[in-house]
Design a protein around this motif. Structure first.
Motif, PDB file in Angstrom:
ATOM      1  N   PHE A 101     -30.279  24.051  12.043  1.00  0.00           N
ATOM      2  CA  PHE A 101     -30.289  24.811  10.785  1.00  0.00           C
ATOM      3  C   PHE A 101     -30.387  23.864   9.589  1.00  0.00           C
ATOM      4  CE2 PHE A 101     -27.919  26.893   7.293  1.00  0.00           C
ATOM      5  CZ  PHE A 101     -28.689  28.039   7.149  1.00  0.00           C
ATOM      6  N   THR A 104     -33.973  22.198   9.276  1.00  0.00           N
ATOM      7  CA  THR A 104     -35.108  23.093   9.024  1.00  0.00           C
ATOM      8  C   THR A 104     -34.894  23.927   7.761  1.00  0.00           C
ATOM      9  OG1 THR A 104     -34.114  24.710  10.555  1.00  0.00           O
ATOM     10  CG2 THR A 104     -35.782  23.198  11.446  1.00  0.00           C
ATOM     11  N   VAL A 105     -34.052  24.918   7.867  1.00  0.00           N
ATOM     12  CA  VAL A 105     -33.856  25.848   6.745  1.00  0.00           C
ATOM     13  C   VAL A 105     -33.297  25.142   5.518  1.00  0.00           C
ATOM     14  CG1 VAL A 105     -32.636  27.914   5.979  1.00  0.00           C
ATOM     15  CG2 VAL A 105     -33.526  27.793   8.314  1.00  0.00           C
ATOM     16  N   ILE A 109     -35.213  24.488   1.873  1.00  0.00           N
ATOM     17  CA  ILE A 109     -34.700  25.046   0.617  1.00  0.00           C
ATOM     18  C   ILE A 109     -34.258  23.937  -0.332  1.00  0.00           C
ATOM     19  CG2 ILE A 109     -32.936  26.531  -0.419  1.00  0.00           C
ATOM     20  CD1 ILE A 109     -32.849  28.080   2.203  1.00  0.00           C
ATOM     21  N   LEU A 336     -25.875  26.582   2.519  1.00  0.00           N
ATOM     22  CA  LEU A 336     -26.719  27.488   1.730  1.00  0.00           C
ATOM     23  C   LEU A 336     -26.335  27.446   0.254  1.00  0.00           C
ATOM     24  CD1 LEU A 336     -26.961  30.601   4.093  1.00  0.00           C
ATOM     25  CD2 LEU A 336     -28.819  29.046   3.443  1.00  0.00           C
ATOM     26  N   SER A 339     -27.698  24.357  -1.223  1.00  0.00           N
ATOM     27  CA  SER A 339     -29.159  24.411  -1.321  1.00  0.00           C
ATOM     28  C   SER A 339     -29.634  25.223  -2.519  1.00  0.00           C
ATOM     29  CB  SER A 339     -29.748  25.012  -0.029  1.00  0.00           C
ATOM     30  OG  SER A 339     -29.418  24.225   1.086  1.00  0.00           O
TER      31      SER A 339
END
Length: 392
Positions: A101, A104-105, A109, A336, A339
């Motif tokens: 995770f 990549t993600v 971001i 998150l 990011s």
């Protein structure tokens, strides 16, 4: 060879809910520390110069010793080994999924939004992605925030051998060796071994990218918890008790460190780096260990009385029961947040409030879903039943 055991107390019909609640509290404190809000600094290390990570590792080791040590008593040592390895593999796959995770993600971001909080966190991966990916899966490269689970995997892999040895020969040699390794870690044992290995086998991962936690220092904390948990399975084990002088000393150390931390901040000696090393988190410095021991003594002594008077914290219990998926979920939320919003600590209160509500709501949802899908082991956290310690 088989070693007979005397009859143990009858099994309890319920989990050790207070242990679950404590683990849940550690997860809440870790989330508040890692999630960038106005509460990060004031709620970081709230009980003194000890973080939630120490409590989480100690409690995890305690539960490992309690649950898997019981398998050795009631079934066999090989059964205990298989259970340990199965759990270690599960933790490893959680670490691998979290790394995937991140690479990549979060990488996409973070780069798109030009968030230095993310690009700095995974700078080595951005420089050498293939080397970073392979070495991360080998638990060598450990990006910040993702360096606790590799420690957990390593300790879980070593625990069956350690526990089998201790059950047959006692805990004195195990703890003496562990204490010696911790002492050597204070003088750079981990870096010595890294340099020695690099001289024989080229290491593409710099030492500072191999994780913040000093393995040879933190193993003492794991061994301490493992011993405490495993010892509860011995039918002849006496309750943990402490002399009055130890309680007085623990109160003095615990109160002093708590007042000190909130008076001067999380750096006890402010700009004096040499003295601050005595409380160093990553090495588990001697004064930090002393503070942790003091808080542990006070928790063992006064915790049972408090649990009888305070209302049960079902939210914390739920988080604690699903500690592994909740821990991974808290990393996802933190990554998150970094990011999209960066490491900002000056957002308006209403934004921080909404962020915290969403975060802890998500963690609770993950815990409930996990407990619904994956029923906990039948006897986890219960008192041991009569049995024998079976040899190989």
């Amino acid at each position: 060879m088989p070693q007979p055991a005397s009859p143990a107390p009858p099994a309890s019909s319920s989990r050790r809910w207070e242990i679950d609640a404590l683990r849940g509290l550690m997860l809440v404190l870790m989330t508040l520390t890692h999630l960038p809000t106005r509460l990060t600094t004031p709620l970081g290390q709230p009980f003194g110069f000890v973080s939630a990570a120490e409590g989480f590792v100690l409690l995890s080791a305690y539960m490992a010793g309690l649950v898997y040590g019981r398998l050795a008593w009631r079934k066999s040592v090989p059964e205990m080994e298989r259970a340990f390895w199965k759990r270690a593999l599960k933790v490893y796959w959680c670490q691998a999924a979290t790394l995937g995770f991140l690479f990549t993600v979060i990488a996409f971001i973070g780069i798109k939004h030009e968030q230095t909080a993310v690009t700095d966190l995974m700078s080595f991966y951005l420089q050498r992605p293939l080397v970073a990916l392979v070495s991360a899966l080998m638990l060598i490269y450990e990006p910040p925030l993702l360096d606790i689970l590799p420690l957990y995997v390593l300790f879980m892999l070593l625990s069956p051998w350690v526990l089998a040895l201790a059950l047959r020969h006692g805990w004195a040699p195990v703890m003496a060796t562990s204490a010696l390794l911790w002492l050597l870690a204070q003088f750079g044992l981990g870096e010595w071994i890294y340099n020695g290995t690099s001289a024989l086998i080229p290491m593409p991962v710099p030492f500072h990218e191999t994780g913040s936690f000093a393995t040879y220092g933190w193993q003492l904390l794991w061994m301490l918890g493992l011993w405490m948990g495993a010892s509860r399975n011995d039918p002849k084990a006496k309750p943990f008790t402490f002399p009055n002088w130890a309680l007085v000393a623990a109160v003095f150390v615990g109160v002093t460190c708590m007042v000190w931390r909130h008076k001067v901040g999380q750096a006890p000696f402010e700009a004096d780096e040499k003295l601050n090393m005595l409380f160093d988190k990553w090495l588990l410095g001697p004064l930090r260990l002393l503070d942790l021991i003091a808080l542990t003594i006070l928790t063992i002594r006064f915790g049972p009385a408090l649990t009888k008077r305070l209302p049960r914290q079902h939210y914390l219990e739920t988080l604690g029961k699903a500690s592994l998926p909740v821990f991974c979920a808290h990393l996802v939320v933190v990554l998150l947040t970094l990011s999209f919003f960066g490491a900002r600590f000056d957002r308006p209160w209403w934004q921080d409030t909404l962020l915290l509500i969403a975060c802890f709501g998500a963690l609770y949802g993950v815990a409930r879903l996990t407990l619904w899908i994956d029923k906990p082991p039948e006897d986890e956290g219960r008192e041991p039943r009569p049995g024998r310690l079976q040899g190989r």
